[in-house]
Scaffold this motif. Structure first.
Motif, short mmCIF file in Angstrom:
data_model
loop_
_atom_site.label_atom_id
_atom_site.label_comp_id
_atom_site.label_asym_id
_atom_site.label_seq_id
_atom_site.Cartn_x
_atom_site.Cartn_y
_atom_site.Cartn_z
N ARG A 99 0.84 -1.20 0.00
CA ARG A 99 0.00 0.00 0.00
C ARG A 99 0.87 1.25 0.00
O ARG A 99 0.59 2.23 -0.72
CB ARG A 99 -0.91 -0.03 1.23
CG ARG A 99 -1.79 1.20 1.40
CD ARG A 99 -2.86 1.29 0.34
NE ARG A 99 -3.72 2.44 0.54
CZ ARG A 99 -4.84 2.41 1.25
NH1 ARG A 99 -5.22 1.29 1.86
NH2 ARG A 99 -5.59 3.48 1.35
N GLU A 102 2.47 1.95 -3.46
CA GLU A 102 1.52 2.49 -4.44
C GLU A 102 1.08 3.91 -4.08
O GLU A 102 1.04 4.79 -4.95
CB GLU A 102 0.30 1.57 -4.54
CG GLU A 102 0.63 0.22 -5.16
CD GLU A 102 -0.60 -0.53 -5.65
OE1 GLU A 102 -0.44 -1.41 -6.50
OE2 GLU A 102 -1.72 -0.23 -5.17
N ASP A 103 0.77 4.17 -2.80
CA ASP A 103 0.26 5.47 -2.40
C ASP A 103 1.35 6.55 -2.36
O ASP A 103 1.11 7.70 -2.73
CB ASP A 103 -0.40 5.38 -1.02
CG ASP A 103 -1.72 4.62 -1.07
OD1 ASP A 103 -2.16 4.27 -2.17
OD2 ASP A 103 -2.29 4.35 0.01
N TYR A 107 4.02 3.45 -7.81
CA TYR A 107 4.35 2.24 -8.57
C TYR A 107 3.43 1.10 -8.14
O TYR A 107 2.97 1.06 -7.00
CB TYR A 107 5.81 1.83 -8.32
CG TYR A 107 6.82 2.71 -9.04
CD1 TYR A 107 7.32 2.34 -10.30
CD2 TYR A 107 7.27 3.89 -8.48
CE1 TYR A 107 8.23 3.13 -10.96
CE2 TYR A 107 8.19 4.70 -9.14
CZ TYR A 107 8.66 4.31 -10.38
OH TYR A 107 9.57 5.11 -11.05
N TYR A 108 3.18 0.18 -9.05
CA TYR A 108 2.35 -0.97 -8.72
C TYR A 108 3.08 -1.88 -7.73
O TYR A 108 4.33 -2.00 -7.77
CB TYR A 108 2.01 -1.77 -9.98
CG TYR A 108 1.09 -1.06 -10.94
CD1 TYR A 108 -0.24 -0.81 -10.61
CD2 TYR A 108 1.55 -0.64 -12.19
CE1 TYR A 108 -1.08 -0.16 -11.50
CE2 TYR A 108 0.72 0.02 -13.08
CZ TYR A 108 -0.60 0.25 -12.73
OH TYR A 108 -1.43 0.90 -13.60
N ALA A 109 2.31 -2.55 -6.88
CA ALA A 109 2.90 -3.49 -5.92
C ALA A 109 1.87 -4.55 -5.55
O ALA A 109 0.70 -4.23 -5.31
CB ALA A 109 3.36 -2.75 -4.66
N THR A 159 7.09 -5.38 -7.15
CA THR A 159 6.75 -4.02 -7.55
C THR A 159 7.38 -3.66 -8.89
O THR A 159 8.41 -4.24 -9.28
CB THR A 159 7.21 -3.00 -6.49
OG1 THR A 159 6.94 -1.67 -6.93
CG2 THR A 159 8.71 -3.12 -6.21
#
Length: 293
Positions: A99, A102-103, A107-109, A159
């Motif tokens: 979280r 990403e926040d 980046y995506y995780a 990620t």
């Protein structure tokens, strides 16, 4: 605090970000952490690599911790560990860091799920991730061991962020010097002596010049000892109960201590808790952290 972009560009200082994430992990309970490059998992089977769970994955951030307490290793009733799980704590930390990535950094995780995919296979090997990130190394007993802390539970976050990779340990945790000496004198180590593969056990191997050169592990035999409860136990008892024609015997099986213990272990853990830990009980790696008064 989120890492600042360098040179007034949109590029992050990924070394700083890595340090920030590692600090959060440590403050949240992780004993160790490290990063493996996603491309390093090309040795894994297709379908079991980081990009199979997250396209364009660049890094795998690994954490280790949530060990059983020192008292757990002293208890003669090992079954209590099925319902006093500690492994969920490190998995919860992985969800937290995914979280944050990403926040805070955009980046995506995703976390490596602790359960199994088709064919009763792991979605991705967390043991391999721990090894490739330098959080530990494979042992003759099977689990990945950290040189200082020994046995622990691991979790990992995949990620798309290109974090600097650490790579495997230069000096493996296993065999410990005393294990290498014992093997030189007796042809066995503490773990292979309590569970010898040639005498009905699960473990074997060879050591040369202080390094493991061969590992022998009977996974099927081991599974029957470490997964007596949890999901496999539930499936076994439920099947036997449904096939039972005698109503009284069926009721006895349904309310048996084994079925009850199995339900407890599933309720308190989303990952399997080993019911046989004798190889780890005698392992000298990390013993200082398991020794109290």
């Amino acid at each position: 605090m989120k890492a600042q972009a360098k040179n007034q560009t949109d590029e992050f200082d990924f070394s700083t970000i890595k340090t920030e994430i590692a600090d959060i992990a440590q403050k949240s309970g992780a004993l160790v952490s490290g990063v493996a490059a996603a491309e390093a998992f090309n040795i894994a089977p297709e379908g079991r690599r980081p990009t199979d769970l997250l396209p364009r994955a660049k890094s795998v951030f690994v954490m280790g911790g949530a060990q059983p307490r020192a008292g757990d290793w002293q208890s003669p009733n090992y079954q209590h560990m099925e319902v006093t799980t500690t492994s969920d704590r490190i998995q919860g930390l992985a969800l937290k860091l995914a979280r944050i990535i990403e926040d805070n950094y955009g980046y995506y995780a995703v976390c490596i799920p602790p359960g199994v995919d088709y064919g009763q296979q792991a979605f991705m090997s967390i043991s391999m991730a721990a090894d490739l990130s330098g959080c530990g190394s494979p042992s003759l007993a099977g689990p990945v061991l950290h040189p200082e802390y020994g046995f622990m539970y691991y979790s990992a976050v995949i990620t798309t962020m290109p974090l600097p990779a650490d790579g495997p340990l230069q000096v493996p945790a296993c065999p410990a010097p005393e294990c290498a000496d014992m093997y030189e004198a007796e042809g066995r180590t503490p773990c292979t002596s309590v569970c010898p593969i040639d005498s009905g056990g699960c473990l074997g191997g060879r050591i040369e010049n202080g390094r493991i050169v061969e590992r022998r592990y009977d996974r099927a035999r081991c599974d029957t000892r470490v997964q007596n409860y949890w999901v496999p136990g539930f499936q076994k008892v439920l099947g036997e109960t449904l096939r039972e024609k005698d109503k009284e015997k069926q009721k006895m099986k349904l309310y048996s201590s084994m079925f009850s213990r199995t339900l407890w272990s599933m309720t308190y853990a989303n990952v399997s808790q080993g019911q046989c830990s004798e190889c780890m009980r005698v392992c000298p790696v990390g013993r200082a952290h398991r020794t109290k008064q």
